[in-house]
Design an enzyme around this catalytic site. Structure first.
Site, PDB file in Angstrom:
ATOM      1  N   LYS A  64       3.630   9.778   1.294  1.00 26.51           N
ATOM      2  CA  LYS A  64       4.528   9.473   0.175  1.00 26.51           C
ATOM      3  C   LYS A  64       4.937  10.719  -0.618  1.00 26.51           C
ATOM      4  O   LYS A  64       5.977  10.720  -1.267  1.00 26.51           O
ATOM      5  CB  LYS A  64       3.890   8.438  -0.750  1.00 26.51           C
ATOM      6  CG  LYS A  64       3.737   7.075  -0.098  1.00 26.51           C
ATOM      7  CD  LYS A  64       3.197   6.044  -1.067  1.00 26.51           C
ATOM      8  CE  LYS A  64       3.072   4.694  -0.375  1.00 26.51           C
ATOM      9  NZ  LYS A  64       2.665   3.628  -1.321  1.00 26.51           N
ATOM     10  N   ASN A  85       8.485   6.045  -1.395  1.00 29.40           N
ATOM     11  CA  ASN A  85       8.051   5.074  -0.389  1.00 29.40           C
ATOM     12  C   ASN A  85       9.239   4.370   0.286  1.00 29.40           C
ATOM     13  O   ASN A  85       9.042   3.503   1.133  1.00 29.40           O
ATOM     14  CB  ASN A  85       7.102   4.027  -0.988  1.00 29.40           C
ATOM     15  CG  ASN A  85       7.823   2.981  -1.808  1.00 29.40           C
ATOM     16  OD1 ASN A  85       8.628   3.307  -2.689  1.00 29.40           O
ATOM     17  ND2 ASN A  85       7.545   1.719  -1.542  1.00 29.40           N
ATOM     18  N   THR A 153     -12.557  15.204  -6.826  1.00 26.54           N
ATOM     19  CA  THR A 153     -12.428  16.624  -7.185  1.00 26.54           C
ATOM     20  C   THR A 153     -11.304  16.790  -8.213  1.00 26.54           C
ATOM     21  O   THR A 153     -10.167  17.121  -7.848  1.00 26.54           O
ATOM     22  CB  THR A 153     -12.127  17.477  -5.936  1.00 26.54           C
ATOM     23  OG1 THR A 153     -10.967  16.931  -5.277  1.00 26.54           O
ATOM     24  CG2 THR A 153     -13.298  17.457  -4.968  1.00 26.54           C
ATOM     25  N   GLY A 231      -2.949  -6.858  -4.137  1.00 27.26           N
ATOM     26  CA  GLY A 231      -1.658  -6.192  -3.980  1.00 27.26           C
ATOM     27  C   GLY A 231      -0.614  -6.953  -3.195  1.00 27.26           C
ATOM     28  O   GLY A 231       0.455  -6.397  -2.911  1.00 27.26           O
TER      29      GLY A 231
END
Length: 248
Positions: A64, A85, A153, A231
């Site tokens: 994406k 997208n 991270t 979703g």
């Protein structure tokens, strides 16, 4: 026959092909929808050359953001979000299409989550930092919610490490959205490592995953009394928005 399709990797659990194939059948649209599981975004130019009648593409994990370098134009919303997208192919010029990137994830997510947002929902945690997370963050900002991206991270002040999530953080961010692939069909016991014990009935858990219907992440939220939403509706909404983009 005009071709539409999906790029990403892997695509074994893709919803888009079955959705659009059924749509074309029901509405007597002479088109086809193909999956293009490319292992590297470097394969994208060759894919375009091999399908000269391409009408549009959907883009999923992990491309994406990476696909943007190959596009000629970006819709302002996609540009601001930093993720694409949907790709529209403009064949108004001979031989070579103009490729323009859009983001229908923002539309789908906004319409899907909006009915569940309550007055006390001021802050959100977005689990993951990829293209889907960027779309979700853009949508939340437009709805007036602040958010933090949760990462293994962290790279800046907008991100927080999973290990640094504590009781205060969870109470200050009562909307929790999973944009990672953890918990998808095939690995259904997996879930993001957040302190679920600090969540309660005031929380809303939203998972971009739709298969399984209730992921381990949603089950953990439900156990704490939180509202949950998967979703699937978002997926349908973003797909219909993509179709509108391709045909506008």
């Amino acid at each position: 026959m005009k071709t539409f399709g999906l790029i990403g990797y892997p695509l074994s659990q893709s919803f888009s092909q079955s959705h659009f194939t059924e749509k074309f059948k029901q509405e007597n649209i002479e088109a086809r929808y193909l999956n293009f599981p490319i292992t590297s975004i470097d394969e994208f130019p060759g894919l375009i050359n091999h399908h000269p009648y391409m009408g549009g593409l959907n883009v999923t994990i992990p491309y994406k953001e990476k696909v943007i370098q190959y596009l000629d134009e970006l819709d302002p919303i996609a540009k601001e979000a930093g993720a694409v997208n949907v790709i529209k192919f403009d064949w108004s010029k001979p031989h070579k299409p103009i490729l323009k990137g859009y983001n229908s994830d923002i539309i789908g997510f906004s319409k899907s989550i909006q009915p569940f947002i309550k007055a006390h929902h001021k802050g959100a945690l977005i689990l993951g930092t990829g293209g889907a997370a960027k779309a979700v963050g853009f949508a939340l900002k437009k709805m007036g919610l602040t958010y933090k991206l949760v990462s293994r991270t962290p790279k800046n002040d907008d991100q927080i490490a999973y290990g640094n999530l504590n009781e205060k953080t969870m109470k200050d961010h009562q909307v929790i959205i999973n944009t990672t692939p953890l918990g998808m069909y095939g690995d259904m016991d997996a879930k993001p490592t957040i302190p679920y014990q600090f969540c309660g009935p005031d929380h809303l858990f939203f998972d971009l995953i739709y298969n399984p219907e209730i992921t381990a992440f949603l089950k953990a939220g439900q156990k704490q009394g939180a509202a949950i939403k998967n979703g699937l509706e978002m997926l349908h909404l973003q797909a219909e928005a993509a179709w509108e983009i391709w045909n506008q």
